[in-house]
Design a protein around this motif. Structure first.
Motif, short mmCIF file in Angstrom:
data_model
loop_
_atom_site.label_atom_id
_atom_site.label_comp_id
_atom_site.label_asym_id
_atom_site.label_seq_id
_atom_site.Cartn_x
_atom_site.Cartn_y
_atom_site.Cartn_z
N ILE A 61 45.08 52.40 46.45
CA ILE A 61 43.77 52.21 45.81
C ILE A 61 43.83 52.24 44.27
N LEU A 63 45.05 51.20 40.59
CA LEU A 63 45.42 49.83 40.24
C LEU A 63 46.91 49.54 40.29
N PHE A 66 47.74 47.54 43.07
CA PHE A 66 47.46 46.11 42.94
C PHE A 66 48.71 45.38 42.47
N GLY A 67 49.41 45.96 41.48
CA GLY A 67 50.68 45.38 41.01
C GLY A 67 51.70 45.33 42.14
N LEU A 70 50.93 42.48 44.57
CA LEU A 70 51.34 41.19 44.00
C LEU A 70 52.85 40.98 44.15
N PHE A 91 48.61 35.79 44.69
CA PHE A 91 47.20 35.72 45.03
C PHE A 91 46.98 35.70 46.55
N LEU A 96 42.26 39.19 49.61
CA LEU A 96 41.09 39.88 50.15
C LEU A 96 40.37 40.66 49.05
N ALA A 97 41.15 41.46 48.30
CA ALA A 97 40.52 42.28 47.27
C ALA A 97 39.91 41.40 46.18
N LEU A 98 40.63 40.35 45.77
CA LEU A 98 40.12 39.50 44.70
C LEU A 98 38.87 38.73 45.12
N ALA A 100 36.81 39.50 47.52
CA ALA A 100 35.72 40.45 47.70
C ALA A 100 35.13 40.82 46.34
N ALA A 101 36.02 41.04 45.35
CA ALA A 101 35.53 41.45 44.03
C ALA A 101 34.68 40.35 43.40
N VAL A 102 35.14 39.11 43.45
CA VAL A 102 34.38 38.01 42.86
C VAL A 102 33.05 37.85 43.60
N PHE A 104 31.31 39.98 45.63
CA PHE A 104 30.35 41.08 45.49
C PHE A 104 29.84 41.21 44.06
N ALA A 105 30.71 40.92 43.07
CA ALA A 105 30.25 40.98 41.68
C ALA A 105 29.13 39.97 41.47
N VAL C 68 36.19 47.94 47.17
CA VAL C 68 35.63 47.01 46.19
C VAL C 68 34.13 46.88 46.41
N LEU C 93 40.59 53.81 37.27
CA LEU C 93 41.87 53.36 37.81
C LEU C 93 41.81 52.91 39.28
N MET C 102 34.06 44.28 36.93
CA MET C 102 33.59 42.91 37.14
C MET C 102 32.08 42.85 37.29
N VAL C 103 31.52 43.82 38.01
CA VAL C 103 30.08 43.78 38.25
C VAL C 103 29.30 44.09 36.97
N LEU C 122 32.25 37.34 34.04
CA LEU C 122 32.69 38.16 35.17
C LEU C 122 34.04 38.82 34.91
N ALA C 137 54.30 40.74 37.90
CA ALA C 137 54.81 40.65 39.27
C ALA C 137 55.78 39.47 39.41
#
Lengths: 116, 337, 151
Positions: A61, A63, A66-67, A70, A91, A96-98, A100-102, A104-105, C68, C93, C102-103, C122, C137
């Motif tokens: 969870i 960040l 996240f690295g 990837l 990507f 899923l996370a990306l 969802a973030a876009v 929901f934002a 998220v 973090l 983002m929100v 965004l 990465a």
């Protein structure tokens, strides 16, 4: 038990990030970028995968996880598809996370206004 | 009598009169120690508007309206409107001027704008170019956060040196005759930079400018700090104000109990979550309009040195690694004997 | 202390000595507690998924998406900025903080319209995270591939 380990490991990563922020007087965005990059490097060295196996959400969870996702995704795709995987795997694994973030934002911006 | 004293000070030969002052503030300011003094306290930072920027404009327009109405005038009887704010292209001042319909000169001095307006307004009046001048400035916590820092809903911590931008507007109507305190001197400050770069610590960046202007003012006028009942800086806050006191002490000027700061007066730092105190050009404007001027009128203080301070940076300049220059202007307001 | 050379340096020394210290210990403890709590909640959900037989990789991804959503929703409700004020990096973090980043601009810039405001802003804070996450990465995997012969 698993929850406690997640609490401890996740808490420690966040505490470390806070120390970096306060001592180096960085902006939060700098620290977030730093941790994503560190996560990618640690994943490349095979360390972060082990941490996720032990700590579960405590490692995935924050960040840095996240690295790790990837790197893991890119490595998988390179193994199966060759060099093209360098640009497909990241990507795909984080989709899923990306997404969802876009999504929901955007949704929240429709539903809510800033409260200050 | 010469109109210029020393290097940076003007002395008005016909001291302009502060005919009226008005202030409109947000809820947080209303809950502060000066809450009872403000003319209008809004219960909602958005003021029922569609955006923070519109809310800031409403604050400014209402303060101007009030100042004009308090003495029974209309906007048509005002010769000049001098105003400024913190937003890009000073949109609050520009749009308020559109509503007001008074000949307008826009100002930018960051949080020192009030003194810039008083000084220039005084010169217009004393120079015979006007008989009534309105000056105003406004700031809003959320417009400032959004422009200078982060989106308001972003979960970031504030370091203890950070200051809280005042949501409020103050307006001062000046004329050539009538009852009220008078503006006797103005010392125009130089822009000074001591190489500080932290936008979350503007008090430290502005303190040298305030010290320099106070020192120059006393040099130019040949006065002592004790000649003033009150010396109030604009918004140095809990970090910058002691530093300013120290800088003046280093130059042999010991300031006593009569040295205060509008950013410290407006909030109760123990009770309100404002870190190092108030800031923004509304800060000195509302404290001056609703707390300091009434005390002058009541005779509790007879001579005031107001020194609003401004940090002259932009998000672009600090991201590019430039330091934060600052300016302070001083004005003397006194009750005629 | 080294002797100050210019008036600027002398002033910076004076100012630094008079500035309040950041409460580093308190901040660190709060970041630990808030960040740990967020991860523990995520773990509860992850354990539930694993218990129902969801494969690990998918369970991890779904947990991220779940967190998220909560980060985004609490930002919309105007709660997450307060969590962040207390928890600092403990709130920033975890991936909930990524959602918050983002929100918050999306909501803030809604007043500039859905295309030039929401759409364009965004990624103002989250963009750098994605950029440097992906670039590092790719470089990490490439380096490992070149050095060890396996991706």
């Amino acid at each position: 038990m698993q929850v406690l380990v997640a609490f401890l490991v996740g808490g420690c990563l966040c505490a470390l990030a806070q120390l970096v922020l306060d001592i180096a007087k960085l902006q939060p965005a700098h620290v977030m970028v730093l941790f994503v990059t560190l996560g990618a490097v640690a994943s490349g060295l095979g360390l972060y995968g082990s941490l996720v196996r032990v700590a579960g959400a405590g490692a995935s969870i924050p960040l840095a996880g996240f690295g790790h996702v990837l790197v893991q995704g890119i490595a998988e795709d390179v193994a199966t598809r060759g060099a093209i995987g360098l640009f497909t795997g990241g990507f795909r694994a984080a989709s899923l996370a990306l997404s969802a973030a876009v999504f929901f934002a955007w949704l929240m911006s429709v539903l809510f206004n800033p409260r200050g | 009598m010469p109109k210029r004293l020393g290097q940076q000070t003007v002395a008005f030969s016909r001291p302009p009169v502060l005919l009226s002052t008005a202030s409109v503030v947000g809820p947080e300011e209303g809950k502060g120690p000066l809450g009872q003094y403000f003319d209008v306290v809004k219960q909602d930072r958005l003021l029922g508007q569609k955006s923070w920027e519109l809310a800031e404009e409403m604050l400014c327009e209402e303060a101007c309206d009030l100042a004009i109405k308090k003495v029974g005038l209309t906007p048509q009887q005002v010769d000049f409107f001098l105003a400024g704010d913190l937003l890009n292209q000073i949109i609050t001042a520009n749009f308020s001027a559109r509503t007001l319909g008074v000949p307008f000169l826009g100002l930018f001095g960051a949080c020192s704008t009030l003194a810039e307006g008083l000084a220039l307004g005084g010169m217009l009046l004393d120079g015979g170019f006007a008989s009534t001048v309105l000056t105003a400035c406004a700031s809003h916590h959320d417009t400032a956060e959004r422009q200078y820092r982060y989106p308001t809903e972003l979960g970031v911590q504030r370091p203890p040196t950070a200051q809280w931008t005042v949501t409020g507007a103050g307006a001062v109507l000046m004329g050539l005759s009538g009852p009220g305190p008078v503006l006797t001197h103005a010392t125009v400050g130089k822009v000074i930079s001591m190489g500080l770069k932290d936008p979350a610590d503007l008090g430290s960046a502005m303190a040298p400018a305030a010290a320099e202007t106070i020192w120059q003012h006393l040099q130019d006028t040949g006065r002592l700090p004790t000649d003033y009942d009150l010396i109030a800086t604009g918004d140095l806050g809990a970090v910058g104000h002691p530093i300013c006191r120290r800088l003046l002490a280093d130059r042999g000027l010991a300031l006593g109990e009569n040295f205060t700061d509008c950013g410290l007066l407006i909030y109760d730092r123990n009770r309100q979550n404002v870190d190092a105190g108030g800031s923004g050009c509304g800060c000195s404007a509302v404290v001056f309009a609703s707390y300091l001027v009434p005390r002058l009128i009541a005779g509790e203080i007879r001579r005031l040195l107001l020194v609003p301070t401004g940090a002259l940076f932009s998000p672009t300049s600090w991201k590019q690694g430039q330091d934060i220059p600052a300016v302070a202007h001083a004005v003397v307001v006194e009750t005629p004997a | 202390m080294a002797p100050a050379r210019t008036p600027q340096e002398a002033y910076q020394q004076t100012a630094r000595a008079m500035q309040p210290r950041r409460p580093i210990l308190k901040n660190t403890v709060l970041a630990f507690l808030v960040g740990g709590l967020i991860c523990a909640l995520a773990q509860l959900f992850l354990s539930y998924l694993l218990g129902r037989g969801v494969p690990q990789k998918e369970a991890l991804a779904v947990t991220s998406g779940f967190m998220v959503f909560w980060g985004a929703f609490l930002t919309g409700l105007g709660v997450y900025d307060n969590i962040g004020r207390v928890g600092g990096m403990g709130a920033a973090l975890p991936i909930t903080g990524f959602a918050n980043s983002m929100v918050s601009p999306a909501i803030e810039y809604k007043r500039e319209g859905y295309v030039l405001g929401v759409g364009a802003k965004l990624f103002t804070v989250a963009g750098p995270v994605i950029v440097y996450g992906l670039v590092s990465a790719v470089l990490v995997v490439l380096a490992r591939w070149l050095l060890t012969g396996r991706p």
